[in-house]
Scaffold this active site. Structure first.
Site, short mmCIF file in Angstrom:
data_model
loop_
_atom_site.label_atom_id
_atom_site.label_comp_id
_atom_site.label_asym_id
_atom_site.label_seq_id
_atom_site.Cartn_x
_atom_site.Cartn_y
_atom_site.Cartn_z
CB ILE A 13 -0.93 0.02 1.23
CG1 ILE A 13 -1.95 -1.11 1.15
CG2 ILE A 13 -1.61 1.36 1.41
CD1 ILE A 13 -3.07 -0.90 0.16
CB CYS A 14 0.53 4.44 -1.73
SG CYS A 14 1.25 6.07 -1.77
#
Length: 174
Positions: free
Chosen positions: A48-49
């Site tokens: 996830i960013c």
């Protein structure tokens, strides 16, 4: 898996965590009279960013006040948390190590099949009661801004405004 609900007493815990490379023991009962945001995430160094992860995001300074605290938790080791926090340039709140998965189980957020925590956020009021909770699949990120706004709305005697509104505009509740 336990099913906690809004209004339930939050399960107390005692786990090791790391903050600024220092290991300490953390427990819910160590924070009486404080609002607490406890968020879970699957693992350090996940896909996830980083800007979308509550663990790595820069929480607004106005959110981090003496009466409102943040704790992050995953099933990773202290060493992993330490390395990840260092890679992120340091964090201003502790990351709890739930290697034995008791904390994730107590809060009902352990994905037993994968062996990791779901992405989940709990806002716990000063008396230790759950005021807000949200959980999602490990592939779904969360919004730090939404958590901040939800935390402010859970607190009594707060001026309620729509997200993104200016203080000079009155809130409209429908």
């Amino acid at each position: 898996m336990s099913q906690l609900r809004i209004g339930d007493k939050a399960p107390d815990f005692k786990v090791k965590g790391v903050l600024r490379a220092k290991v300490a023991e953390y427990s819910l009962s160590s924070y009486p009279g404080k609002w607490l945001v406890l968020f879970f995430y699957p693992a350090d160094f996940t896909f996830i960013c980083p800007q979308k992860s509550p663990a790595s995001a820069k929480w607004p300074r106005s959110f981090r006040v003496r009466t409102r605290l943040i704790l992050g938790a995953s099933v990773d080791s202290i060493d992993s948390h330490r390395a990840w926090a260092e890679e992120l340039g340091g964090l201003e709140y502790p990351l709890l190590s739930d290697e034995d998965k008791t904390l994730s189980r107590a809060y009902g957020v352990l994905n037993e099949k994968e062996g990791v925590s779901l992405r989940a956020t709990f806002i716990i009021n000063p008396t230790g009661v759950i005021s807000y909770q949200v959980a999602s699949h490990v592939n779904v990120g969360r919004s730090v801004e939404e958590t901040c706004a939800s935390s402010k709305l859970c607190a009594p005697n707060v001026s309620v405004r729509p997200i993104g509104s200016r203080a000079s505009r009155p809130a409209i509740l429908g």
